[in-house]
Motif scaffolding. Structure first.
Motif, PDB file in Angstrom:
ATOM      1  N   GLY A   1       9.661  35.044   1.868  1.00 42.08           N
ATOM      2  CA  GLY A   1      10.165  36.414   1.824  1.00 42.08           C
ATOM      3  C   GLY A   1      11.549  36.419   1.210  1.00 42.08           C
ATOM      4  N   LEU A   2      11.838  37.469   0.465  1.00 41.28           N
ATOM      5  CA  LEU A   2      13.140  37.569  -0.207  1.00 41.28           C
ATOM      6  C   LEU A   2      14.001  38.649   0.437  1.00 41.28           C
ATOM      7  N   GLY A   3      15.256  38.314   0.700  1.00 43.28           N
ATOM      8  CA  GLY A   3      16.208  39.279   1.240  1.00 43.28           C
ATOM      9  C   GLY A   3      17.380  39.428   0.310  1.00 43.28           C
ATOM     10  N   ASP A   4      18.463  39.987   0.809  1.00 48.86           N
ATOM     11  CA  ASP A   4      19.701  40.029   0.036  1.00 48.86           C
ATOM     12  C   ASP A   4      20.866  40.149   1.009  1.00 48.86           C
ATOM     13  N   PRO A   5      22.064  39.802   0.555  1.00 44.37           N
ATOM     14  CA  PRO A   5      23.201  39.779   1.476  1.00 44.37           C
ATOM     15  C   PRO A   5      23.495  41.144   2.106  1.00 44.37           C
ATOM     16  N   ALA A   6      23.124  42.210   1.427  1.00 46.88           N
ATOM     17  CA  ALA A   6      23.435  43.537   1.960  1.00 46.88           C
ATOM     18  C   ALA A   6      22.558  43.888   3.151  1.00 46.88           C
ATOM     19  N   THR A   7      21.289  43.531   3.077  1.00 53.43           N
ATOM     20  CA  THR A   7      20.368  43.931   4.143  1.00 53.43           C
ATOM     21  C   THR A   7      19.972  42.780   5.040  1.00 53.43           C
ATOM     22  N   GLY A   8      20.365  41.557   4.689  1.00 58.52           N
ATOM     23  CA  GLY A   8      20.056  40.418   5.547  1.00 58.52           C
ATOM     24  C   GLY A   8      18.652  39.886   5.340  1.00 58.52           C
ATOM     25  N   LEU A   9      18.217  39.092   6.318  1.00 57.03           N
ATOM     26  CA  LEU A   9      16.978  38.330   6.126  1.00 57.03           C
ATOM     27  C   LEU A   9      15.875  38.677   7.128  1.00 57.03           C
ATOM     28  N   ARG A  10      16.066  39.718   7.938  1.00 53.25           N
ATOM     29  CA  ARG A  10      15.030  39.991   8.953  1.00 53.25           C
ATOM     30  C   ARG A  10      13.687  40.323   8.305  1.00 53.25           C
ATOM     31  N   ASP A  11      13.713  41.225   7.350  1.00 51.46           N
ATOM     32  CA  ASP A  11      12.460  41.595   6.681  1.00 51.46           C
ATOM     33  C   ASP A  11      11.886  40.416   5.896  1.00 51.46           C
ATOM     34  N   ALA A  12      12.793  39.613   5.299  1.00 49.71           N
ATOM     35  CA  ALA A  12      12.322  38.436   4.549  1.00 49.71           C
ATOM     36  C   ALA A  12      11.611  37.466   5.489  1.00 49.71           C
ATOM     37  N   ALA A  13      12.189  37.277   6.682  1.00 46.44           N
ATOM     38  CA  ALA A  13      11.566  36.363   7.643  1.00 46.44           C
ATOM     39  C   ALA A  13      10.229  36.905   8.127  1.00 46.44           C
ATOM     40  N   GLN A  14      10.180  38.212   8.326  1.00 52.21           N
ATOM     41  CA  GLN A  14       8.902  38.838   8.715  1.00 52.21           C
ATOM     42  C   GLN A  14       7.829  38.566   7.673  1.00 52.21           C
ATOM     43  N   THR A  15       8.214  38.748   6.418  1.00 54.60           N
ATOM     44  CA  THR A  15       7.246  38.543   5.330  1.00 54.60           C
ATOM     45  C   THR A  15       6.793  37.092   5.275  1.00 54.60           C
ATOM     46  N   ALA A  16       7.766  36.184   5.359  1.00 51.23           N
ATOM     47  CA  ALA A  16       7.426  34.760   5.290  1.00 51.23           C
ATOM     48  C   ALA A  16       6.507  34.369   6.441  1.00 51.23           C
ATOM     49  N   ALA A  17       6.764  34.935   7.630  1.00 48.87           N
ATOM     50  CA  ALA A  17       5.998  34.545   8.824  1.00 48.87           C
ATOM     51  C   ALA A  17       4.564  35.052   8.805  1.00 48.87           C
TER      52      ALA A  17
END
Lengths: 400, 587
Positions: free
Chosen positions: A111-127
């Motif tokens: 999952g891809l995030g960015d410094p502005a919004t963080g990594l929660r959604d990215a981690a959700q996607t990866a998981a």
């Protein structure tokens, strides 16, 4: 502290699982990959290959070469702040950790995030890779995240949103040899940044996680009266930096020089009071103007916090014992291999004391157990509760 | 060492997590509730409606928890382990549940979780309102962004439009604090773009502009801003102090644009002209645009496909032209533009048979000005039609007066007619009114047009030419031999006179080629029944040769300079040179 998966009813067949670790410090990428992959390519059925690689290498090339040599198996990885083998802490090297055999099944995600919004959604996607996994008796979600992309706690929260209470989380935050500029993640030969990569691992034998840090409170408990993201603003309504200097009796150069502060703070973390433990947070910068501290992960406003102090003996003990602690949680089955993730700040502490190599002798483990891992910018280990982000801690994954 | 009860830690941390800054904050709060009490599961269940939020439980096990909600079960067996549940009631039958494996909750924890439930209830209501408000703000922002885009982006090329360009340029100029932050500007104007629209249609023209916009956008980077100013004009703003960099860029753009492009199945190749200017301290956006525009205009006049850098003299020249234009308008209003008359002499009889009416400007400060001093500016200012009309009217009235002075005198009048007048939709009406008002006969009027205006704009002029013929007005082709010299239009139009250009006349007797050309023109005209006037006759030899070649009429300084009306009347109308009772074939 050790936390284990439920003990299996019967000992699984040992012949259908393997764990191998290879390494190299050869500066030529092709030769380094060939050398590090040597013990793994001998095995025909690698299910998961994890690259821990110094940013001194061209990670894109390393990734491509590893993927080419492994064929269809899953490959993930990240840049590091140092690699570690039993008895051998490395910097600037390449370490490959792999598992295989029919006793394991693996799916991966990114999952891809960015410094502005963080990594929660990215981690959700990866998981989400967990949902594609045909689970055996024991399942674990392994995570590698960008260590310089917002609050690291968000990685645990995002992954936990998907994994739920039934699946332990383990992993680490990628490093960049303490340049603190950018870290990289690898998924199936693709080089990423601001990303979370995940591997859902399921096995017919137990997997267990050990956690230790060895830090002790130096200060009284203080209320976190001001905190925003990764900025700790105030403790007991006093500027956090002033409290920090007072408690540690910081010398003059630390009070004025960011580089001196950086070195000083390696061995002086913040602790957050939890119900039955203290979680550690790594302080890595100071804002002299606003009198703030910058931390790798959030120190929640309203929490009780301590300023911790490093005791080289207890820190050394934690490192040398953590694999054994994890193995003890395997329910009597011997560990085939270990994944060891240790905070880079602890490396500094032990290096200063000349004890780093000694810490990795792991005298309680049998000679056949493979051990490999890397120095991180944050450690993930969740087996109970819903938290599980650690700093200046060492976590070990033992796999039977 | 800390002696605060654990429950106070929990309360402090969770209450500290509440925020109304973000509609997604509730998810964070619920996560923190679970983290603070080391619980694995936290959920909010609506009644009816089911889960609003759930942390730590997968879809497979949610129905079990939902079923337990009905009876508020304190313990649930989940995956072989006991999950201790605490139910914190919210309004309307809703409930927050917190589940923890292994250890049940202490009394203090239960009390705190119940209190948290109330806080979460309030938080939910506030956040719902906040979410709606933020949704409205977001929609408004999106609408604004769209409106701004539509008002600042050129719809055809998707480049920034004039409005955006001017705002951007103003901002960039305001940031320039000295020579270190200079800005350069390239003013790009496509050569002969009108020709594309005229020949291939506007859809092809639009497609060509899109292609140019696309091509220019490739020159865009952090230091370079590209926009479409209007029509076929594009602008590049470059952050640089280096004029060489700008001229190199201009050369690259010229080379890039001047290639065969396939547009709508046609291969088009058109060049561009570029004006280059560097901003100077104090320049406003329009100042910089004007400088680059002047440089572009200056080089375009010298030919297509070139660039020029702005020089201060260009600005002076432009100002002078602007002043001159104002003066010409004033001169037309105040009758400072007057007619002069040059006699046309019969080569056979030597008498005056007519006059050419010529414009002169009696400038209050500069004296008498010849056409070459003001015609170019008048043409650019669109004043030639007014100028032509004034001379026509003035001359017609003057010659009618002369007819009264000399009974039987019926002089012909030649008047220069510009291309603009030839295409003027009201030309016929204007000529007819003038003839009627003055009483001058149409058959005695010759309108002189150049070969170029006759041939190039023939379609637009066709209507006027046909109607002039119907009125009995003849056309005289001025400067014959210097342009197309097409025989076709001599037959196609009512051409009654050819005027041999003075450049050929001046070489008679000295340049064999000129002798041959003049001889050929006279022979050809004779065979077509067209009379010939030789202009610029200045010597007796030229007069002798022309008479020998059979030229019909002569005009030049040898025979009479252009003079104002009273002087012409005294010298020519009231003199013995007047040839009376001319036959109708004479002129």
């Amino acid at each position: 502290m050790t936390i284990s998966e439920p003990v299996p009813d019967a000992v699984a067949s040992a012949g259908d699982r393997w764990i191998e670790v290879g390494s190299s410090t050869n500066p030529e990428a092709e030769l380094a990959v060939r050398e590090a992959m040597a013990p793994i390519v001998e095995r025909a059925d690698a299910k998961l290959t994890i690259i821990f690689c110094s940013p001194a290498y061209n990670l894109a090339e390393i990734s491509r070469l590893v993927q080419a040599s492994i064929g269809s198996g899953e490959v993930i990885g990240c840049s590091t702040a140092g690699e570690l083998l039993r008895n051998n802490p490395m910097t600037g090297g390449l370490l490959i950790w792999a598992l295989g055999g029919d006793g394991f099944a693996v799916t991966t995600g990114v999952g891809l995030g960015d410094p502005a919004t963080g990594l929660r959604d990215a981690a959700q996607t990866a998981a989400q890779c967990l949902k594609r996994l045909e689970r055996k008796e024991h399942t674990l979600l392994f995570l590698l995240a960008d260590g310089l992309c917002g609050d690291q706690m968000e990685v645990v929260r995002g992954a936990y949103d998907v994994s739920g209470a039934g699946v332990p989380l383990m992993g680490g935050c990628a490093g960049d040899d303490m340049a603190l500029q950018a870290t990289q993640q690898i998924h199936r030969g693709e080089l990423l940044t601001h990303a979370v990569v995940a591997a859902a691992i399921t096995s017919n034998a137990p997997m267990a996680i050990g956690i230790a840090h060895g830090w002790e409170p130096l200060s009284e408990a203080m209320l976190v009266t001001g905190s925003r993201g990764t900025t700790l603003e105030s403790l007991d309504d006093r500027p956090a930096l002033d409290v920090y200097f007072d408690v540690y009796e910081a010398p003059a150069e630390v009070r004025n020089d960011p580089a001196a502060f950086f070195d000083f703070a390696h061995t002086r973390p913040v602790g957050i009071a939890r119900r039955n433990r203290i979680e550690i947070r790594y302080v890595y910068a100071a804002d002299y103007e606003r009198r703030n501290l910058t931390i790798f992960a959030e120190v929640p406003q309203g929490a009780m916090a301590y300023l911790m102090h490093g005791n080289s003996d207890s820190v050394l003990h934690a490192t040398s014992e953590v694999c054994a602690l994890a193995e003890q949680a395997l329910g009597g089955q011997p560990a085939r291999g270990f994944m060891l993730l240790e905070c880079v700040a602890r490396k500094s502490l032990l290096s200063n004391a000349g004890l780093l190599e000694e810490s990795l002798r792991l005298p309680t483990l049998g000679p056949d157990a493979t051990v490999g891992g890397f120095y991180t910018y944050g450690e993930i280990a969740r087996t109970e509760g819903s938290g599980g982000l650690h700093n200046q801690t060492v976590v070990a994954l033992a796999i039977a | 060492m800390n002696t605060a009860p654990w429950s106070l830690h929990v309360l402090s941390e969770v209450l500290g997590a509440f925020t109304f800054k973000s509609p997604t904050a509730l998810r964070d709060v619920v996560s923190r509730v679970a983290e603070a009490v080391d619980a694995e599961i936290t959920a909010i269940l609506r009644h009816p409606g089911g889960f609003e939020l759930c942390v730590g439980l997968d879809d497979q096990h949610k129905p079990m928890l939902a079923a337990a909600a009905a009876e508020r079960l304190p313990v649930l067996s989940l995956g072989g382990a006991l999950l201790h549940l605490y139910w914190s009631p919210l309004d309307g039958g809703d409930v927050m549940v917190v589940g923890r494996f292994r250890e049940d909750y202490t009394l203090e924890e239960r009390a705190l979780l119940r209190a948290m439930g109330r806080s979460i209830q309030l938080s939910t209501q506030v956040l719902a309102a906040l979410k709606a408000e933020q949704e409205a703000v977001r929609a408004e922002k999106e609408a604004k962004v769209l409106a701004i885009r539509e008002s600042t982006i050129d719809a055809l090329t998707s480049l920034p439009n004039r409005r955006y360009l001017l705002a951007h340029l103003a901002e960039r100029l305001a940031q320039c604090s000295g020579w270190r932050d200079q800005l350069g500007l390239l003013f790009i104007d496509l050569d002969r773009f009108k020709h594309i629209n005229d020949v291939y249609g506007h859809s092809t023209g639009d497609a060509y502009l899109q292609a140019v916009g696309e091509a220019l956008s490739h020159f865009r980077d952090n230091d370079t801003f590209v926009a479409r100013l209007a029509g076929d004009e594009f602008i590049l703003i470059v952050a640089t102090t280096d004029l060489k960099l700008l001229t190199d860029l201009a050369e690259r753009i010229l080379k890039h644009l001047d290639q065969p492009w396939v547009i709508g199945g046609r291969v088009l190749q058109y060049s561009a002209s570029i004006g280059v200017a560097l901003a100077e301290p104090g320049d406003r956006p329009q100042d910089l645009l004007d400088k680059a525009d002047l440089a572009m205009y200056s080089i375009k006049q010298q030919g297509p496909g070139r660039y020029a850098c702005f020089e201060p003299y260009m600005l002076d020249r432009a100002r002078r032209k602007a002043d001159l234009e104002t003066e010409i308008r004033s001169a037309l209003r105040h009758d400072e533009v007057i007619s002069f008359f040059q006699p046309i002499i019969s080569a056979v009889h030597g008498g005056v048979v007519g006059f050419e009416g010529l414009a002169r400007w009696r400038h209050p400060g500069r004296g008498l000005l010849a056409p070459e001093d003001f015609l170019e500016v008048a043409e650019e200012a669109g004043l030639l039609r007014d100028l032509d009309a004034r001379i026509l009217r003035d001359a017609c009235f003057r010659l009618t007066d002369w007819q009264c002075v000399q009974q039987g005198f019926s002089p012909r009048l030649s008047i220069n007619l510009s291309a603009a007048s030839l295409q003027d939709p009201v030309l016929i009406e204007r000529v007819a009114d003038t003839l009627a008002a003055s009483g001058f006969e149409a058959r005695n009027l010759l309108l002189e047009v150049t070969e170029t205006s006759l041939v190039k704009d023939v379609e637009r002029a066709q209507h006027n030419i046909v109607n002039l013929k119907k009125m009995g007005v003849k056309l005289a082709v001025d400067d014959f031999g210097t342009g197309y010299s097409s025989l076709r239009y001599l037959r196609q139009f009512p051409v009654g006179m050819l005027k041999i250009d003075r450049s050929f006349v001046s070489g008679l007797g000295q340049n064999h080629d000129d002798d041959v050309i003049v001889s050929t023109i006279i022979s050809m005209a004779a065979s077509l029944g067209i009379q010939v006037v030789a202009e610029g006759v200045e010597t007796a030899d030229q007069r002798t040769i022309l008479c020998g070649l059979g030229c019909d009429f002569l005009q030049g300084y040898l025979l009479g300079k252009p003079l104002d009306g009273p002087m012409s009347e005294r010298l020519f109308v009231r003199s013995d040179q007047l040839l009376l009772q001319l036959g109708k074939d004479d002129f």
